[in-house]
Design a protein around this motif. Structure first.
Motif, PDB file in Angstrom:
ATOM      1  N   GLY A  42      56.973  66.005  82.247  1.00  0.00           N
ATOM      2  CA  GLY A  42      56.876  67.396  81.724  1.00  0.00           C
ATOM      3  C   GLY A  42      55.128  67.627  81.329  1.00  0.00           C
ATOM      4  N   GLY A  46      53.779  67.727  86.306  1.00  0.00           N
ATOM      5  CA  GLY A  46      55.132  68.132  86.519  1.00  0.00           C
ATOM      6  C   GLY A  46      55.576  69.587  86.021  1.00  0.00           C
ATOM      7  N   ASN A 307      39.373  59.749  72.125  1.00  0.00           N
ATOM      8  CA  ASN A 307      38.588  60.904  71.545  1.00  0.00           C
ATOM      9  C   ASN A 307      38.964  61.279  70.297  1.00  0.00           C
ATOM     10  OD1 ASN A 307      40.730  62.830  71.925  1.00  0.00           O
ATOM     11  ND2 ASN A 307      40.210  63.411  73.880  1.00  0.00           N
TER      12      ASN A 307
HETATM   13  C1  LIG Z   1      40.224  60.812  77.470  1.00  0.00           C
HETATM   14  C2  LIG Z   1      40.951  61.707  78.492  1.00  0.00           C
HETATM   15  C3  LIG Z   1      39.941  62.694  79.127  1.00  0.00           C
HETATM   16  C4  LIG Z   1      40.660  63.171  80.186  1.00  0.00           C
HETATM   17  N1  LIG Z   1      39.808  64.623  80.594  1.00  0.00           N
HETATM   18  C5  LIG Z   1      40.220  65.029  81.698  1.00  0.00           C
HETATM   19  C6  LIG Z   1      39.627  66.267  82.117  1.00  0.00           C
HETATM   20  O1  LIG Z   1      38.583  66.818  81.565  1.00  0.00           O
HETATM   21  N2  LIG Z   1      39.884  66.820  83.323  1.00  0.00           N
HETATM   22  C7  LIG Z   1      40.859  66.529  84.165  1.00  0.00           C
HETATM   23  O2  LIG Z   1      41.276  66.801  84.993  1.00  0.00           O
HETATM   24  N3  LIG Z   1      41.447  65.319  83.889  1.00  0.00           N
HETATM   25  C8  LIG Z   1      41.465  64.562  82.680  1.00  0.00           C
HETATM   26  N4  LIG Z   1      41.846  63.673  82.114  1.00  0.00           N
HETATM   27  C9  LIG Z   1      43.210  62.935  83.186  1.00  0.00           C
HETATM   28  C10 LIG Z   1      44.411  63.841  82.822  1.00  0.00           C
HETATM   29  O3  LIG Z   1      44.535  64.029  81.353  1.00  0.00           O
HETATM   30  C11 LIG Z   1      45.656  63.240  83.407  1.00  0.00           C
HETATM   31  O4  LIG Z   1      45.146  62.826  84.704  1.00  0.00           O
HETATM   32  C12 LIG Z   1      46.759  64.120  83.218  1.00  0.00           C
HETATM   33  O5  LIG Z   1      46.768  64.334  82.034  1.00  0.00           O
HETATM   34  C13 LIG Z   1      47.883  63.356  84.014  1.00  0.00           C
HETATM   35  O6  LIG Z   1      49.062  64.284  83.912  1.00  0.00           O
HETATM   36  P1  LIG Z   1      50.469  63.888  84.442  1.00  0.00           P
HETATM   37  O7  LIG Z   1      51.095  64.930  84.203  1.00  0.00           O
HETATM   38  O8  LIG Z   1      50.226  62.998  85.601  1.00  0.00           O
HETATM   39  O9  LIG Z   1      50.881  62.582  83.006  1.00  0.00           O
HETATM   40  P2  LIG Z   1      51.239  62.827  81.607  1.00  0.00           P
HETATM   41  O10 LIG Z   1      50.515  63.987  80.976  1.00  0.00           O
HETATM   42  O11 LIG Z   1      51.255  61.651  81.144  1.00  0.00           O
HETATM   43  O12 LIG Z   1      52.732  63.211  81.811  1.00  0.00           O
HETATM   44  C14 LIG Z   1      53.852  62.443  82.001  1.00  0.00           C
HETATM   45  C15 LIG Z   1      55.018  62.755  81.397  1.00  0.00           C
HETATM   46  O13 LIG Z   1      56.095  61.926  81.789  1.00  0.00           O
HETATM   47  C16 LIG Z   1      56.754  61.745  80.855  1.00  0.00           C
HETATM   48  N5  LIG Z   1      57.685  60.228  81.120  1.00  0.00           N
HETATM   49  C17 LIG Z   1      57.130  59.170  81.572  1.00  0.00           C
HETATM   50  N6  LIG Z   1      58.143  58.412  81.629  1.00  0.00           N
HETATM   51  C18 LIG Z   1      59.410  58.898  81.629  1.00  0.00           C
HETATM   52  C19 LIG Z   1      60.734  58.685  81.452  1.00  0.00           C
HETATM   53  N7  LIG Z   1      61.112  57.670  81.914  1.00  0.00           N
HETATM   54  N8  LIG Z   1      61.539  59.667  81.076  1.00  0.00           N
HETATM   55  C20 LIG Z   1      61.093  60.768  80.729  1.00  0.00           C
HETATM   56  N9  LIG Z   1      60.004  61.024  80.713  1.00  0.00           N
HETATM   57  C21 LIG Z   1      58.962  60.560  81.159  1.00  0.00           C
HETATM   58  C22 LIG Z   1      55.795  61.300  79.667  1.00  0.00           C
HETATM   59  O14 LIG Z   1      56.535  61.644  78.370  1.00  0.00           O
HETATM   60  C23 LIG Z   1      54.951  62.340  79.825  1.00  0.00           C
HETATM   61  O15 LIG Z   1      54.973  63.596  79.096  1.00  0.00           O
HETATM   62  C24 LIG Z   1      41.475  62.912  80.877  1.00  0.00           C
HETATM   63  C25 LIG Z   1      42.289  61.996  80.484  1.00  0.00           C
HETATM   64  C26 LIG Z   1      41.945  61.273  79.249  1.00  0.00           C
HETATM   65  C27 LIG Z   1      42.894  59.991  78.645  1.00  0.00           C
END
Ligand SMILES: Cc1cc2nc3c(=O)[nH]c(=O)nc-3n(C[C@H](O)[C@H](O)[C@H](O)COP(=O)(O)OP(=O)(O)OC[C@H]3O[C@@H](n4cnc5c(N)ncnc54)[C@H](O)[C@@H]3O)c2cc1C
Length: 444
Positions: A42, A46, A307
């Motif tokens: 989520g 997602g 951060n």
């Molecule tokens: C310091 C920092 C600054 C950043 N700045 C930027 C920016 O300015 N602009 C930008 O575009 N990006 C930025 N990013 C990158 C961006 O935040 C990430 O690429 C993005 O949030 C990834 O999203 P996601 O949905 O793939 O992963 P996530 O947000 O990690 O979501 C994955 C979800 O999967 C769930 N999950 C995992 N395994 C399971 C399981 N087995 N069962 C149930 N749930 C599960 C987790 O609970 C989590 O909620 C930054 C990242 C960081 C750390």
């Protein structure tokens, strides 16, 4: 195929003790029907996928162990970094590595105990910097960013979230003429893809950001750079839109995934199962653990970032400020002032080292004298990163019912709406808006 194990909901209302299902139409899950699509994760990837699929009329359930946008997608730097098309493994960065690694609280750190585990990824990262691979990643990223910008602008409108967009550009700083000169090839490359910018100094730089320390000699202003009011609030607002279109959420940890000829099964931590015609794995930095259960070894690492979010009013920051030489940014949000970035290649198990957040805040104070460091909230997030800086977007090899959508590294917020569209196209068998071969899970 049979329905899920928890279809018999026994909830009753306080007053009438009537089953809730008598008050509203039962959901597909309550009817014991198999969902069209289950999404694990989520985070912003997602939920954007859920929004696009729900808009197309699919029945979608998102599974997450914590909630909607509660992990990495909650605390990032809020940039829609559509002009950030250079793969990380470029020569300039590789040259900086020895200097950066020498400082344990610097822009890049690797805990020594983690190095043996990280080594294969680092070798792939190094190879991704080879000129022909670099050019290929660059072209793929540039194409993706065009789609990313168009799709976010449309999604902001459809979901009613456009007021959360900030269009005040960014300012990237240099402390010496040599640092500025070293940045020029990167700017020339961006120009090839039509990205607008202007190098500034003196009064013009000071007008774009008053109150800077005199150490900065030049800056580059990118007027088209956009940020959002707060990434967590944006994520939750997009989810509210997806939910209004029929998407559902279930808070649960997924322990196991299985794929068959006509669908996928997920096994939750409580032992119950859910079934779906198609499964989307969008579990951020944990996605490779699930992919491995399907026989796929994907070299996903995490670039941990740190951060501190200060209360509003800590300093009058006019737009996102980027200190590339120090690996961090300062972003004005509606909810405060966020100072952070940096990369720690330390895996998903190790506890956070908040000395890194503090070190970045100290630097910010010296760059913006007068910045009030009081009352900050420290945070760490897990960027899900592939060695060539491109995400994995595509069908799991050998499993027609499973789609992967993870590994967006530093750009997950930026590329999430585009990824949502590409996932919808994959799931519904539509023509893809971009060539997906550079993003294939089989490229490693
Ligand atoms: C310091 C920092 C600054 C950043 N700045 C930027 C920016 O300015 N602009 C930008 O575009 N990006 C930025 N990013 C990158 C961006 O935040 C990430 O690429 C993005 O949030 C990834 O999203 P996601 O949905 O793939 O992963 P996530 O947000 O990690 O979501 C994955 C979800 O999967 C769930 N999950 C995992 N395994 C399971 C399981 N087995 N069962 C149930 N749930 C599960 C987790 O609970 C989590 O909620 C930054 C990242 C960081 C750390």
């Amino acid at each position: 195929m049979k329905g899920s194990a928890d279809v018999q909901g026994n909830s009753t209302t306080q007053e009438g003790r009537r089953p809730l299902s008598a008050l509203r139409a039962p959901t597909p899950r309550e009817r014991g029907e198999r969902q069209d699509i289950a999404i694990i994760g989520g985070g912003i990837i997602g939920i954007c996928a859920a929004a696009f699929l729900a808009e197309a009329g699919c029945s979608v359930t998102v599974f997450d162990r914590t909630g909607i946008c509660e992990e990495t997608s909650s605390g990032n730097a809020a940039a829609f970094a559509f002009s950030d098309v250079l793969p990380l493994a470029h020569k300039g960065m590789i040259r900086q590595l020895p200097k950066w690694l020498a400082d344990p609280l610097g822009p890049l750190s690797i805990p020594p105990a983690y190095l043996p585990k990280l080594l294969p990824w680092l070798i792939r990262f190094w190879r991704a910097g080879a000129p022909e691979k670099y050019e290929a990643s660059f072209a793929a990223q540039a194409g993706m960013m065009k789609l990313a910008e168009a799709e976010w602008m449309h999604l902001l409108d459809r979901s009613g979230t456009r007021p959360m967009l900030r269009e005040d550009g960014s300012l990237e700083f240099y402390e010496s003429e040599a640092e500025f000169q070293a940045s020029l090839p990167g700017w020339a490359a961006r120009k090839r893809f039509g990205i607008g910018f202007r190098h500034v100094e003196g009064d013009e730089m000071a007008a774009l950001q008053p109150g800077l320390a005199p150490r900065f000699v030049k800056a580059t202003f990118v007027p088209g750079w956009k940020t959002v009011a707060d990434p967590k609030l944006l994520g939750k607002a997009v989810w509210a839109y997806a939910e209004a279109k029929g998407a559902r959420f279930e808070k649960a940890r997924v322990e196991r995934v299985e794929a068959g000829a006509d669908g996928a099964t997920i096994v939750l931590a409580d032992g119950t199962t859910r079934q779906a015609r198609q499964l989307v794995i969008a579990a951020g930095a944990w996605s490779h653990l699930l992919a491995r259960q399907l026989g796929d070894r994907i070299p996903l690492e995490t670039e941990r970032g740190y951060n501190t979010t200060l209360p509003k009013g800590a300093f009058d920051v006019r737009r996102q400020l980027i200190f590339s030489g120090h690996g961090f940014v300062i972003t004005p949000l509606d909810t405060g002032l966020r100072v952070g970035g940096a990369v720690e290649l330390g895996g998903i198990e190790r506890p956070p080292n908040y000395a890194r957040s503090k070190a970045l805040l100290r630097k910010a104070q010296s760059f913006l004298p007068g910045l009030d460091p009081a009352g900050g909230r420290e945070w760490m997030g897990f960027r899900p990163s592939l060695p060539d800086s491109l995400p994995v977007i595509g069908r799991a090899p050998g499993h027609q019912s499973v789609v992967y959508a993870f590994g967006h590294g530093h750009l997950g917020l930026t590329q999430s709406a585009a990824t949502g569209r590409l996932i919808r196209e994959l799931v519904l068998g539509q023509t893809s808006s971009v060539d997906l071969s550079p993003f294939s899970p089989q490229r490693f």
